[in-house]
Design an enzyme around this catalytic site. Structure first.
Site, PDB file in Angstrom:
ATOM      1  CG  HIS A   1       2.166  -4.201   9.461  1.00 21.00           C
ATOM      2  ND1 HIS A   1       2.088  -5.542   9.170  1.00 21.00           N
ATOM      3  CD2 HIS A   1       1.997  -3.545   8.295  1.00 21.00           C
ATOM      4  CE1 HIS A   1       1.892  -5.684   7.869  1.00 21.00           C
ATOM      5  NE2 HIS A   1       1.823  -4.487   7.315  1.00 21.00           N
TER       6      HIS A   1
ATOM      7  CB  SER B   1       2.610  -4.783   4.007  1.00 18.53           C
ATOM      8  OG  SER B   1       1.409  -4.783   4.733  1.00 18.53           O
ATOM      9  CG  LEU B   2      -1.338  -5.773  -0.792  1.00 20.15           C
ATOM     10  CD1 LEU B   2      -2.619  -6.502  -0.593  1.00 20.15           C
ATOM     11  CD2 LEU B   2      -1.471  -4.591  -1.681  1.00 20.15           C
TER      12      LEU B   2
ATOM     13  CD  GLN C   1       1.606  -9.356   5.992  1.00 19.02           C
ATOM     14  OE1 GLN C   1       0.457  -8.969   6.090  1.00 19.02           O
ATOM     15  NE2 GLN C   1       2.222  -9.482   4.834  1.00 19.02           N
TER      16      GLN C   1
ATOM     17  CD  GLN D   1      -3.252  -0.097   2.023  1.00 17.70           C
ATOM     18  OE1 GLN D   1      -3.184  -1.217   2.487  1.00 17.70           O
ATOM     19  NE2 GLN D   1      -4.159   0.756   2.420  1.00 17.70           N
TER      20      GLN D   1
ATOM     21  NE  ARG E   1      -3.063  -8.305   4.787  1.00 21.72           N
ATOM     22  CZ  ARG E   1      -2.299  -7.237   4.590  1.00 21.72           C
ATOM     23  NH1 ARG E   1      -2.673  -6.317   3.707  1.00 21.72           N
ATOM     24  NH2 ARG E   1      -1.159  -7.084   5.252  1.00 21.72           N
TER      25      ARG E   1
END
Length: 318
Positions: free
Chosen positions: A200, A91-92, A249, A11, A116
């Protein structure tokens, strides 16, 4: 030549119009956009290509959008026979990496990341949580500050360890502000991030609980290519490991600097960033200036990547 790693952005790399040039000339890319629209029952492609930006920036749209564009670029690269020795995503981007590694089908991945995004948005009411980038500061000292600030209703944690001197913190607005002020007093530069939630951080644990149910609905396979997990910065291939790490995560730090170092230790010297933007290419260079980094996001950059990686050119005169 050493080994190749494919890296996939998260992102923040999105922009309106990303990937649009691919669909007119590459049927394999066009098919990915069509699959996304069909699986989600919405016109995601239109949001990607036309915006408006504030709709694209919504987490539940940004996440499937980035996955779709990265996978479309990946499909075109694959046709040229370029394959990685390792994959990783920020991340993503870890979901794009898992699609590349054959652990998730694109349809399952796009369904998972749409949910998500929705769960991450739901977990913390708007305005309660935030994130900030702390520049030029010691990691251990920052971890001590965040631990000190996290009392009572306020909480803040280290969320992204991106590269030397660039760490992102995440938590409640008050927690992030207090930690930012303390770091600034000790000489750090702090940049508040325009994000919709405290990603996170431990505030995402309720989302992780619900997300487990989403992952129960998708087929996760053993990865054919080793994936460096965000949570551990170590290589994983087993489907059980992959599933656990995807849940963790959500509320654990992204260990990106360690991920790049792990790839280098495994013999990787060429990093190919697949998808919009060049954020990860910049982070790799900050970890190792000598690494070869190639960012591919459209037909032109794919063509030049193929020439660099295979010495092939479509124009026979070259």
């Amino acid at each position: 030549m050493g080994k190749i790693a494919f890296l996939f952005p998260g992102q923040g790399s999105q922009f309106v119009g990303m990937g649009k040039s691919l669909i007119h000339q590459e049927s394999s890319a066009k098919a990915i956009f069509e699959k996304a629209d069909e699986k989600l029952g919405m016109n995601l492609s239109k949001i990607i290509f036309e915006g408006p930006e504030d709709i694209l920036k919504k987490t539940e749209n940004t996440q499937p959008a980035l996955l779709t564009v990265s996978t479309a670029v990946l499909e075109v690269l694959k046709q040229h026979g370029i394959t990685p020795d390792f994959v990783a995503g920020h991340s993503l981007g870890e979901y794009s990496a898992l699609v590349a590694a054959g652990s998730l089908s694109f349809e399952d991945a796009v369904y998972a990341v749409r949910n998500r995004g929705l769960l991450m948005e739901e977990a913390v009411p708007a305005g309660v949580g935030t994130m900030a980038a702390v520049i030029g500061f010691d990691q251990e000292r920052l971890e001590a500050i965040t631990a000190e600030v996290s009392t009572g209703d306020e909480s803040v944690q280290v969320a992204n360890l991106n590269c030397p001197g660039q760490i992102v913190i995440s938590g409640t607005v008050g927690g992030v502000e207090k930690a930012s002020a303390l770091a600034k007093e000790e000489g750090a530069k702090v940049i508040p991030l325009q994000v919709s939630g405290p990603f996170h951080s431990s505030l995402m644990k309720p989302a992780a609980e619900k997300f487990k149910e989403i992952l129960d609905q998708v087929a996760i396979n053993d990865a054919k290519t080793p994936v460096i997990a965000n949570v551990t910065a170590k290589s994983i291939t087993s489907k059980e490991d992959i599933k656990h790490k995807l849940i963790e995560q959500l509320y654990s730090p992204v260990r990106w600097e360690e991920t790049v170092r792990e790839l280098m230790e495994q013999g990787v010297d060429t990093f190919v960033e697949i998808g919009p933007g060049k954020v990860l290419s910049g982070l790799v260079k900050k970890v190792n200036r000598r690494a070869t980094v190639i960012a591919v996001g459209d037909l032109e950059t794919i063509q030049s990547a193929v020439e660099k990686l295979k010495g092939e050119s479509v124009d026979a005169g070259k």
